[in-house]
Structures are given as C-alpha cells and as structure tokens.
Design a protein around this motif. Sequence first.
Motif, PDB file in Angstrom:
ATOM      1  N   GLY A   1      26.540  66.864 -20.274  1.00 12.11           N
ATOM      2  CA  GLY A   1      25.296  66.892 -19.521  1.00 12.11           C
ATOM      3  C   GLY A   1      25.241  65.830 -18.445  1.00 12.11           C
ATOM      4  O   GLY A   1      24.165  65.308 -18.136  1.00 12.11           O
ATOM      5  N   PHE A   2      26.401  65.517 -17.857  1.00  6.60           N
ATOM      6  CA  PHE A   2      26.485  64.483 -16.819  1.00  6.60           C
ATOM      7  C   PHE A   2      26.879  65.159 -15.511  1.00  6.60           C
ATOM      8  O   PHE A   2      28.055  65.451 -15.271  1.00  6.60           O
ATOM      9  CB  PHE A   2      27.497  63.414 -17.218  1.00  6.60           C
ATOM     10  CG  PHE A   2      27.500  62.202 -16.318  1.00  6.60           C
ATOM     11  CD1 PHE A   2      26.375  61.404 -16.189  1.00  6.60           C
ATOM     12  CD2 PHE A   2      28.641  61.857 -15.609  1.00  6.60           C
ATOM     13  CE1 PHE A   2      26.380  60.291 -15.361  1.00  6.60           C
ATOM     14  CE2 PHE A   2      28.659  60.753 -14.780  1.00  6.60           C
ATOM     15  CZ  PHE A   2      27.522  59.965 -14.654  1.00  6.60           C
ATOM     16  N   GLN A   3      25.890  65.424 -14.679  1.00  4.95           N
ATOM     17  CA  GLN A   3      26.070  66.253 -13.494  1.00  4.95           C
ATOM     18  C   GLN A   3      27.101  65.727 -12.497  1.00  4.95           C
ATOM     19  O   GLN A   3      27.825  66.529 -11.893  1.00  4.95           O
ATOM     20  CB  GLN A   3      24.723  66.450 -12.787  1.00  4.95           C
ATOM     21  CG  GLN A   3      24.706  67.553 -11.746  1.00  4.95           C
ATOM     22  CD  GLN A   3      24.902  68.935 -12.332  1.00  4.95           C
ATOM     23  OE1 GLN A   3      24.828  69.128 -13.538  1.00  4.95           O
ATOM     24  NE2 GLN A   3      25.178  69.900 -11.478  1.00  4.95           N
ATOM     25  N   PRO A   4      27.207  64.407 -12.253  1.00  4.45           N
ATOM     26  CA  PRO A   4      28.204  63.935 -11.270  1.00  4.45           C
ATOM     27  C   PRO A   4      29.635  64.376 -11.583  1.00  4.45           C
ATOM     28  O   PRO A   4      30.415  64.615 -10.657  1.00  4.45           O
ATOM     29  CB  PRO A   4      28.063  62.408 -11.349  1.00  4.45           C
ATOM     30  CG  PRO A   4      26.646  62.183 -11.745  1.00  4.45           C
ATOM     31  CD  PRO A   4      26.334  63.294 -12.710  1.00  4.45           C
ATOM     32  N   LEU A   5      29.991  64.494 -12.866  1.00  2.00           N
ATOM     33  CA  LEU A   5      31.328  64.965 -13.214  1.00  2.00           C
ATOM     34  C   LEU A   5      31.510  66.424 -12.811  1.00  2.00           C
ATOM     35  O   LEU A   5      32.565  66.810 -12.285  1.00  2.00           O
ATOM     36  CB  LEU A   5      31.584  64.800 -14.716  1.00  2.00           C
ATOM     37  CG  LEU A   5      31.828  63.386 -15.232  1.00  2.00           C
ATOM     38  CD1 LEU A   5      31.996  63.401 -16.750  1.00  2.00           C
ATOM     39  CD2 LEU A   5      33.050  62.768 -14.570  1.00  2.00           C
ATOM     40  N   SER A   6      30.488  67.250 -13.066  1.00  3.54           N
ATOM     41  CA  SER A   6      30.567  68.666 -12.690  1.00  3.54           C
ATOM     42  C   SER A   6      30.661  68.836 -11.178  1.00  3.54           C
ATOM     43  O   SER A   6      31.436  69.649 -10.679  1.00  3.54           O
ATOM     44  CB  SER A   6      29.349  69.424 -13.232  1.00  3.54           C
ATOM     45  OG  SER A   6      29.313  69.388 -14.639  1.00  3.54           O
ATOM     46  N   VAL A   7      29.869  68.048 -10.457  1.00  2.76           N
ATOM     47  CA  VAL A   7      29.915  68.106  -8.989  1.00  2.76           C
ATOM     48  C   VAL A   7      31.293  67.672  -8.492  1.00  2.76           C
ATOM     49  O   VAL A   7      31.864  68.282  -7.582  1.00  2.76           O
ATOM     50  CB  VAL A   7      28.811  67.213  -8.377  1.00  2.76           C
ATOM     51  CG1 VAL A   7      28.972  67.129  -6.856  1.00  2.76           C
ATOM     52  CG2 VAL A   7      27.436  67.750  -8.738  1.00  2.76           C
TER      53      VAL A   7
END
Length: 222
Positions: free
Chosen positions: A164-170
């Motif tokens: 649930g850590f968006q910067p990694l997905s981006v």
Amino acid sequence: MDRTLSEKESFDLIRQMISTAKNNLQKGMGKIFLLWGYLVAGISLGTFILLVFLPSEIKYHAFDLWCLMALGYPIHYFMIRKSEHNRFVTTYVDQLMKWVWLAFGLSIVLVVLGFFLSTFAFIPGHSGATGSEDLQRWVPWLFLPPTMLCLYGFALFVSGKAYGFQPLSVGGIICWLGALVLLITVHHEYAQEIQQLILCIGAISGYIIPGHLLNQKETTHV
C-alpha cells in the motif's frame, strides 16, 4: 477450541496485517532502496559520460562500470539481516514479498548470464568472427536495459500494491514506460546513451525517491 471469525473481525485482522506490513516496510527498507538506487543511478550516469567522451574505438569499456554492481550484494545482505532482526512480527505479506524480490534478483542474474553467454557463443564453421558477425554478437545487449527495466517495474509495482505504498507502484510504472521508450529507440544512433539516461531516471523514480520517503516515514511514524 477454534471459532470462525466474523466478517468484521476478518476485516480488522486484514487491516492489522497490512498495517504491520507497512510498518515493516518502513523499518530499514528505505536504506536498501537507496543503496541500489544510488548505485544504479551513479553507474548509469557514469557510463553515459564515458560513452560521450571516450574515443569510439574504446568506448565499449564504459560498460565495465557495471561490474561495480557486485559491491552492493554484501551490503544488501547485511542490511536485510539487520532489518529482519529489528522486526518483532513477520507477516504473510513480508514473506511473499521476500520471495518476489528473490525471484527478481535471480531473474536479473539469469538474464545477464544469458546475454553474456550468447555474446560469446560459438559460430559454426568459423574459426574467428567477421566484422558483421562480431556486431551481431553485441546487438542483443541493446535489449538488456529494457528487459531489466521491465523486471524493475514488475517488482516495484507488486511491492507498492502489496504494501500500500504508492511511490513504489508509480516508480514501477515509470520503469515500464522507460522500457517502452528504449524499445522504440533501440535503432537510434545514440541508443546506448539513451539507455543509460533512462536507467538513471528509472533508478531515481523507482528506488531513490521511494527510499527517501520511506526513511522520512520511519523517522516520523515508526
């Protein structure tokens, strides 16, 4: 005696596991992302500079810088051991992502090894390679950076969604877009230089920025 959890208890348990997994991600993992991020970004930027300024007959030596990647593995191992030692609880998400990143690392090693072996494969009927055959040996290496960016993107995107850590997905999405750019420009006159710059951008967006954000979270929330 075991009992069946209610719907509310099940959701509460899932939320607690996700919260614990996020907390575990923040504990020391930022430093690991920064290790690989700065290593890849520094090597790719250094390789780009050498490709630009070295004479054409020896510019291939610029890629020797990538041997420095081996320095990261013992440091990575030490950081992982320290991070695991500081954890009180290991969740299913932690275990799953551990295997995802192990699979990622093995995939990178196998891909690089495959490219290396294909480069020096025996050419039937020839005792030595001609100029065109020698060129054919090295052309496949142009597809190594986009392949690596695809693997980077996969591991980062899955990690971001799992924790649930968006910067990694981006960062993973940016790596995928970078891989697409490299495939489109593979026949460009300056394809090698473009590849090194895109690798640097991928390392910054997928590792360095999330790493600093994780460090900040560790300081303020953990």
